[in-house]
Design a protein around this motif. Structure first.
Motif, PDB file in Angstrom:
ATOM      1  N   GLY A  49       8.050 -45.398 -45.308  1.00 49.75           N
ATOM      2  CA  GLY A  49       8.773 -45.283 -46.613  1.00 49.75           C
ATOM      3  C   GLY A  49       8.029 -44.488 -47.431  1.00 49.75           C
ATOM      4  N   LEU A  50       6.637 -44.539 -47.356  1.00 52.97           N
ATOM      5  CA  LEU A  50       5.799 -43.628 -48.516  1.00 52.97           C
ATOM      6  C   LEU A  50       5.860 -42.247 -47.883  1.00 52.97           C
ATOM      7  CD1 LEU A  50       2.372 -45.812 -48.433  1.00 52.97           C
ATOM      8  CD2 LEU A  50       4.071 -45.406 -50.237  1.00 52.97           C
ATOM      9  N   GLN A  51       6.185 -41.931 -46.854  1.00 55.40           N
ATOM     10  CA  GLN A  51       6.544 -40.472 -46.152  1.00 55.40           C
ATOM     11  C   GLN A  51       7.854 -39.893 -46.840  1.00 55.40           C
ATOM     12  OE1 GLN A  51       4.561 -38.345 -44.531  1.00 55.40           O
ATOM     13  NE2 GLN A  51       2.880 -39.805 -44.010  1.00 55.40           N
ATOM     14  N   SER A  52       8.638 -41.026 -46.715  1.00 56.80           N
ATOM     15  CA  SER A  52      10.127 -40.348 -47.263  1.00 56.80           C
ATOM     16  C   SER A  52       9.888 -40.305 -48.830  1.00 56.80           C
ATOM     17  CB  SER A  52      11.160 -41.386 -46.846  1.00 56.80           C
ATOM     18  OG  SER A  52      10.864 -42.784 -47.612  1.00 56.80           O
ATOM     19  N   LEU A  53       9.255 -40.964 -49.471  1.00 56.55           N
ATOM     20  CA  LEU A  53       9.064 -41.017 -50.818  1.00 56.55           C
ATOM     21  C   LEU A  53       8.330 -39.754 -51.314  1.00 56.55           C
ATOM     22  CD1 LEU A  53       7.906 -44.441 -52.161  1.00 56.55           C
ATOM     23  CD2 LEU A  53      10.318 -43.327 -52.606  1.00 56.55           C
ATOM     24  N   GLU A  54       7.405 -38.988 -50.478  1.00 53.68           N
ATOM     25  CA  GLU A  54       6.831 -37.870 -50.811  1.00 53.68           C
ATOM     26  C   GLU A  54       7.779 -36.781 -50.385  1.00 53.68           C
ATOM     27  OE1 GLU A  54       3.055 -38.207 -48.459  1.00 53.68           O
ATOM     28  OE2 GLU A  54       2.294 -39.754 -49.827  1.00 53.68           O
ATOM     29  N   GLY A  55       8.699 -36.909 -49.766  1.00 47.55           N
ATOM     30  CA  GLY A  55       9.591 -35.837 -49.553  1.00 47.55           C
ATOM     31  C   GLY A  55       9.540 -35.450 -48.303  1.00 47.55           C
ATOM     32  N   GLU A  56       8.610 -35.777 -47.529  1.00 39.60           N
ATOM     33  CA  GLU A  56       8.441 -35.280 -46.198  1.00 39.60           C
ATOM     34  C   GLU A  56       9.694 -35.505 -45.169  1.00 39.60           C
ATOM     35  OE1 GLU A  56       4.545 -36.043 -44.622  1.00 39.60           O
ATOM     36  OE2 GLU A  56       3.558 -35.803 -46.639  1.00 39.60           O
ATOM     37  N   GLN A  57      10.372 -36.512 -45.237  1.00 40.50           N
ATOM     38  CA  GLN A  57      11.635 -36.812 -44.360  1.00 40.50           C
ATOM     39  C   GLN A  57      12.872 -36.822 -45.164  1.00 40.50           C
ATOM     40  OE1 GLN A  57      10.638 -40.922 -42.730  1.00 40.50           O
ATOM     41  NE2 GLN A  57       9.271 -39.879 -41.409  1.00 40.50           N
ATOM     42  N   GLU A  58      13.742 -36.326 -44.649  1.00 42.08           N
ATOM     43  CA  GLU A  58      15.123 -36.540 -45.343  1.00 42.08           C
ATOM     44  C   GLU A  58      15.959 -37.925 -45.269  1.00 42.08           C
ATOM     45  OE1 GLU A  58      17.513 -33.254 -43.753  1.00 42.08           O
ATOM     46  OE2 GLU A  58      15.947 -31.797 -43.922  1.00 42.08           O
ATOM     47  N   GLU A  59      15.897 -38.450 -44.185  1.00 41.47           N
ATOM     48  CA  GLU A  59      16.740 -39.790 -44.170  1.00 41.47           C
ATOM     49  C   GLU A  59      15.667 -40.655 -43.389  1.00 41.47           C
ATOM     50  OE1 GLU A  59      20.504 -41.456 -41.568  1.00 41.47           O
ATOM     51  OE2 GLU A  59      20.475 -39.013 -42.241  1.00 41.47           O
ATOM     52  N   LEU A  60      15.640 -41.903 -43.956  1.00 47.99           N
ATOM     53  CA  LEU A  60      14.728 -42.910 -43.217  1.00 47.99           C
ATOM     54  C   LEU A  60      15.531 -43.589 -42.219  1.00 47.99           C
ATOM     55  CD1 LEU A  60      11.983 -44.246 -43.896  1.00 47.99           C
ATOM     56  CD2 LEU A  60      13.005 -45.640 -45.433  1.00 47.99           C
ATOM     57  N   GLN A  61      15.015 -43.578 -40.900  1.00 49.84           N
ATOM     58  CA  GLN A  61      15.400 -44.335 -39.826  1.00 49.84           C
ATOM     59  C   GLN A  61      14.240 -44.922 -39.258  1.00 49.84           C
ATOM     60  OE1 GLN A  61      17.059 -41.142 -37.363  1.00 49.84           O
ATOM     61  NE2 GLN A  61      18.810 -40.881 -38.721  1.00 49.84           N
ATOM     62  N   LEU A  62      13.915 -46.034 -39.739  1.00 49.03           N
ATOM     63  CA  LEU A  62      12.705 -47.024 -39.527  1.00 49.03           C
ATOM     64  C   LEU A  62      12.780 -47.307 -37.766  1.00 49.03           C
ATOM     65  CD1 LEU A  62      12.241 -49.272 -42.407  1.00 49.03           C
ATOM     66  CD2 LEU A  62      11.244 -47.146 -41.841  1.00 49.03           C
ATOM     67  N   GLU A  63      13.918 -47.824 -37.260  1.00 47.16           N
ATOM     68  CA  GLU A  63      13.838 -48.359 -35.987  1.00 47.16           C
ATOM     69  C   GLU A  63      13.461 -47.180 -34.945  1.00 47.16           C
ATOM     70  OE1 GLU A  63      13.418 -50.676 -33.039  1.00 47.16           O
ATOM     71  OE2 GLU A  63      13.504 -51.350 -35.059  1.00 47.16           O
ATOM     72  N   LYS A  64      14.207 -46.015 -35.318  1.00 50.89           N
ATOM     73  CA  LYS A  64      14.218 -44.771 -34.264  1.00 50.89           C
ATOM     74  C   LYS A  64      12.721 -44.065 -34.407  1.00 50.89           C
ATOM     75  CE  LYS A  64      16.305 -40.340 -33.503  1.00 50.89           C
ATOM     76  NZ  LYS A  64      17.241 -39.375 -34.064  1.00 50.89           N
ATOM     77  N   SER A  65      12.292 -44.193 -35.595  1.00 49.23           N
ATOM     78  CA  SER A  65      10.996 -43.712 -35.841  1.00 49.23           C
ATOM     79  C   SER A  65       9.961 -44.575 -35.228  1.00 49.23           C
ATOM     80  CB  SER A  65      10.726 -43.498 -37.389  1.00 49.23           C
ATOM     81  OG  SER A  65       9.210 -43.157 -37.558  1.00 49.23           O
ATOM     82  N   TYR A  66      10.049 -46.027 -35.356  1.00 54.02           N
ATOM     83  CA  TYR A  66       8.998 -46.857 -34.616  1.00 54.02           C
ATOM     84  C   TYR A  66       9.412 -46.706 -33.073  1.00 54.02           C
ATOM     85  CZ  TYR A  66       7.012 -51.238 -32.895  1.00 54.02           C
ATOM     86  OH  TYR A  66       6.410 -52.237 -32.264  1.00 54.02           O
ATOM     87  N   GLN A  67      10.393 -46.681 -32.578  1.00 51.63           N
ATOM     88  CA  GLN A  67      10.564 -46.323 -31.082  1.00 51.63           C
ATOM     89  C   GLN A  67      10.018 -45.217 -30.686  1.00 51.63           C
ATOM     90  OE1 GLN A  67      11.453 -48.624 -28.793  1.00 51.63           O
ATOM     91  NE2 GLN A  67      11.769 -50.024 -30.504  1.00 51.63           N
ATOM     92  N   ASN A  68      10.208 -44.069 -31.398  1.00 50.40           N
ATOM     93  CA  ASN A  68       9.646 -42.760 -31.154  1.00 50.40           C
ATOM     94  C   ASN A  68       8.160 -42.667 -31.147  1.00 50.40           C
ATOM     95  OD1 ASN A  68      12.086 -41.366 -30.831  1.00 50.40           O
ATOM     96  ND2 ASN A  68      11.874 -40.654 -32.888  1.00 50.40           N
ATOM     97  N   LEU A  69       7.473 -43.719 -32.119  1.00 53.21           N
ATOM     98  CA  LEU A  69       6.011 -43.569 -31.891  1.00 53.21           C
ATOM     99  C   LEU A  69       5.600 -44.421 -30.773  1.00 53.21           C
ATOM    100  CD1 LEU A  69       3.282 -43.592 -33.617  1.00 53.21           C
ATOM    101  CD2 LEU A  69       3.968 -46.039 -34.463  1.00 53.21           C
ATOM    102  N   ILE A  70       6.079 -45.595 -30.247  1.00 46.04           N
ATOM    103  CA  ILE A  70       5.741 -46.154 -29.102  1.00 46.04           C
ATOM    104  C   ILE A  70       6.115 -45.165 -27.782  1.00 46.04           C
ATOM    105  CG2 ILE A  70       6.428 -48.456 -27.596  1.00 46.04           C
ATOM    106  CD1 ILE A  70       4.873 -48.643 -30.411  1.00 46.04           C
ATOM    107  N   GLU A  71       7.033 -44.559 -27.977  1.00 45.78           N
ATOM    108  CA  GLU A  71       7.344 -43.742 -26.625  1.00 45.78           C
ATOM    109  C   GLU A  71       6.139 -42.701 -26.686  1.00 45.78           C
ATOM    110  OE1 GLU A  71      11.470 -42.432 -26.904  1.00 45.78           O
ATOM    111  OE2 GLU A  71      12.194 -44.292 -26.615  1.00 45.78           O
ATOM    112  N   GLU A  72       6.044 -41.887 -27.656  1.00 41.75           N
ATOM    113  CA  GLU A  72       4.980 -40.902 -27.700  1.00 41.75           C
ATOM    114  C   GLU A  72       3.405 -41.446 -27.191  1.00 41.75           C
ATOM    115  OE1 GLU A  72       4.985 -39.429 -31.604  1.00 41.75           O
ATOM    116  OE2 GLU A  72       7.087 -38.501 -31.665  1.00 41.75           O
TER     117      GLU A  72
END
Length: 111
Positions: A49-72
């Motif tokens: 959420g903080l990253q999206s507020l700083e403009g570093e992300q266009e669309e907030l996709q929390l579940e996808k982002s979380y799954q990507n983190l675990i997969e990485e």
């Protein structure tokens, strides 16, 4: 890893500051501890959420982002295990190559 150690590692984990043994232990703990897994999800949600507020992300996709983190993180562990095994194989082959070269130079081919 216990709950206290896992919770101390959550911020480093989310930011990608991984060390193989610690990361592996952390993921194993997350699989077995619902409370710590929930804490990880909440901290990840805040971080994203903080990253999206700083403009570093266009669309907030929390579940996808979380799954990507675990997969990485799992891929990071897999890579480390793979390359450790490969290093052992290469060292073994080099040892035997040197051994047989020395054997041949000392005793010649016996056949």
């Amino acid at each position: 890893m216990n709950c206290l150690e896992a919770r101390k590692y959550i911020n480093d984990f989310i930011q990608g500051n991984w060390e193989e043994e610690q990361c592996e232990s952390f993921l194993e703990h997350m699989e077995s501890c619902k409370d710590c897994r929930e804490e990880l999800r909440i901290t990840h949600m805040i971080y994203e959420g903080l990253q999206s507020l700083e403009g570093e992300q266009e669309e907030l996709q929390l579940e996808k982002s979380y799954q990507n983190l675990i997969e990485e993180a799992n891929f990071f562990i897999f890579q480390n295990h793979f390359f450790r095994g490969l290093r052992i194989v290469v060292h073994s082959l080099l040892f035997w190559a040197v051994f047989f070269s020395a054997w041949y130079s000392l005793y010649g081919f016996i056949g």
